[in-house]
Write an enzyme that holds these catalytic residues in place. Sequence first.
Site, short mmCIF file in Angstrom:
data_model
loop_
_atom_site.label_atom_id
_atom_site.label_comp_id
_atom_site.label_asym_id
_atom_site.label_seq_id
_atom_site.Cartn_x
_atom_site.Cartn_y
_atom_site.Cartn_z
N ASP A 44 44.70 29.65 42.32
CA ASP A 44 43.36 29.91 42.83
C ASP A 44 42.67 30.87 41.86
O ASP A 44 43.31 31.45 40.97
CB ASP A 44 43.48 30.53 44.23
N ASP A 89 39.14 33.00 42.71
CA ASP A 89 38.54 34.15 43.38
C ASP A 89 39.62 34.96 44.09
O ASP A 89 40.35 34.45 44.93
CB ASP A 89 37.50 33.69 44.41
#
Length: 269
Positions: free
Chosen positions: A19, A21
């Site tokens: 991922d 963020d």
Amino acid sequence: MNAKKNCIDFNKKTGFICDMDGVIYHGNQLLPGVADFINWLREEKKEYLFLTNNSGYTPKELNQKLCRMGLDVPEERFYTSALATAAFLREQAPGCSVFAIGEAGLLNALYDAGITMNDVNPDYVVVGEGRTYSLDTLTKATNLVMAGAKLIGANSDVSGPVENGIAPACRALIAPIEMATGTQAYFCGKPNPLMMRTGLRKLGCHSADAVMVGDRMDTDVISGMESGMSTVLVLSGVSTMETLKTYAYRPSVVLDGVGDIAALARSMA
């Protein structure tokens, strides 16, 4: 290093899906240990892919964003919920039309998939994150759904980390349309298995040989777990150790940040 338990030999894994963020950066702030983690991936010739539910950026924009932070990651190493949404629509209804609320990442992905914009009688209303979100676009979208357009969300994240806190994300932005119309949206980003299968295909490795790294239990960890991957929850984003208590499932390991992956791998080599 805050390892709840360590049952992954990272040296034996061939692919990493990460991922962005809350894992790589907060807003425009690179997180500690990220450069070391990416260097380790390259040194060990690991396959890796940044898989983000943020639909606002194109892969080129993500490449440039990381470049400004001092990291050179090729465009082909990024896969976004916007690309997953466009791929889903192209498969479901080739040549369909949409009314879209979102940024360049979503709009470009839709155009590239041969999908046209239509604010009169679209087949779909598609919502992602974006600054174009307003009461006017919300009202337009609501009435188009009431007239028969199907409702699609780029991802099911309720919020996302920014430099000074959190910001409402796609699930929160689409909720008023769902409530006003009584219609449930279909979400194309994580934890949708379609997006995860595409990620694994891009890595070219089996799920048993791959690791999912993220900061959210409800999208990252569950998507990795249900895809048969090992999972790492990092505490550099929205989750804390207290967060774990609210879920019936567990990640394979909990770490402070992605830099700990490289450190653990070297200590086990």
